[in-house]
Design a protein around this motif. Sequence first.
Motif, PDB file in Angstrom:
ATOM      1  N   GLU A  34       0.842  -1.187   0.000  1.00 51.91           N
ATOM      2  CA  GLU A  34       0.000   0.000   0.000  1.00 51.91           C
ATOM      3  C   GLU A  34       0.879   1.239   0.000  1.00 51.91           C
ATOM      4  O   GLU A  34       1.862   1.316   0.733  1.00 51.91           O
ATOM      5  CB  GLU A  34      -0.910   0.021   1.231  1.00 51.91           C
ATOM      6  N   TYR A  35       0.511   2.200  -0.830  1.00 56.50           N
ATOM      7  CA  TYR A  35       1.297   3.426  -0.968  1.00 56.50           C
ATOM      8  C   TYR A  35       0.348   4.616  -0.912  1.00 56.50           C
ATOM      9  O   TYR A  35      -0.659   4.657  -1.629  1.00 56.50           O
ATOM     10  CB  TYR A  35       2.074   3.423  -2.285  1.00 56.50           C
ATOM     11  N   GLU A  36       0.664   5.579  -0.043  1.00 56.68           N
ATOM     12  CA  GLU A  36      -0.171   6.760   0.137  1.00 56.68           C
ATOM     13  C   GLU A  36       0.379   7.925  -0.691  1.00 56.68           C
ATOM     14  O   GLU A  36       1.587   8.167  -0.721  1.00 56.68           O
ATOM     15  CB  GLU A  36      -0.206   7.160   1.613  1.00 56.68           C
ATOM     16  N   THR A  41      -4.651   6.022  -2.311  1.00 53.96           N
ATOM     17  CA  THR A  41      -3.954   4.860  -1.774  1.00 53.96           C
ATOM     18  C   THR A  41      -3.835   3.841  -2.897  1.00 53.96           C
ATOM     19  O   THR A  41      -4.849   3.416  -3.460  1.00 53.96           O
ATOM     20  CB  THR A  41      -4.706   4.223  -0.595  1.00 53.96           C
ATOM     21  N   VAL A 142       4.418   8.839  -7.240  1.00 53.44           N
ATOM     22  CA  VAL A 142       4.700   7.935  -6.134  1.00 53.44           C
ATOM     23  C   VAL A 142       5.441   6.721  -6.687  1.00 53.44           C
ATOM     24  O   VAL A 142       5.116   6.216  -7.760  1.00 53.44           O
ATOM     25  CB  VAL A 142       3.406   7.493  -5.402  1.00 53.44           C
ATOM     26  N   VAL A 144       6.342   2.827  -6.426  1.00 48.61           N
ATOM     27  CA  VAL A 144       5.796   1.598  -5.856  1.00 48.61           C
ATOM     28  C   VAL A 144       6.698   0.423  -6.213  1.00 48.61           C
ATOM     29  O   VAL A 144       7.417   0.457  -7.207  1.00 48.61           O
ATOM     30  CB  VAL A 144       4.356   1.320  -6.363  1.00 48.61           C
TER      31      VAL A 144
END
Length: 199
Positions: A34-36, A41, A142, A144
Motif C-alpha cells: 500500500e502506498y499513500e 492509496t 509515487v 511503488v
Amino acid sequence: MMIKRRDLLAAGGALLGGAAFDALTPMRSAQAHEYELGKLTIEHPWVRAPKDGETTAYFYAFIHNKGGADKLIAIKSPNVGKVTLHADAKHTIADGGIAIAANKTTTLSPEGPHAVLAEVKKINPVGWGMELVLVFEKAGEVTVDAAVDAPDAKHAHDAEAMQRWEKAHPEGGVTSPVGSEEHHDHDHHDHDHKPMDMK
C-alpha cells in the motif's frame, strides 16, 4: 528497493492471495503493498511478467481515492521502453490518462483499465518486485514496488500461476526478456483478489 517476495512467501509456508497472504508475511511486506499519495492509496500493485522470449508486461493495482477526480497519466521506469494506458479490457487507449473517479476505487485489472509496459529491457524474475513510478495529474508521483507475478496470472499473488511458472522455470527464470513486443490479448481473466473497503 526490490523485494524478493519468493523468500518471504516461503517463510509463510505457502503462496496465498489477499488477506491471507498479508497475514503470513512480515508487516514490512504487507505495508509495501500500500502506498499513500495525498488522498490516493495504491493497493497491491502488481505486474504480469512477459512470456518467455517476449518484452511486454502489464501493470495492475487498486487505486482508492478519498478526494476529487484525478488521472493516472504515466508510469515511469528506466527498464521500460514504452508505456500505454488503456481505458478498458478492449485495449481502448486512455487519451489523457486513466480516469480515477472521486471518492471511489478504480481497479486496474485484466478486465478493466490497465497499463501495458512494452519494450521491457529488464525485469526481476517472478516472485520478486519491480520498481515503478506512477504519475497522477493532480496528486503527483509515487514510487511503488510492484509484485512480479506469472505471465498467466489472473490476479495478484495467483498461487496456481506461480506453481506453473516455477515448474517450467526450475532455475528461477531470466531477468532480460527478449523477442516479440506484441501486445497479446488478455481478456477473460478473473480478478479474484478483493480490494480493501473504502472508509
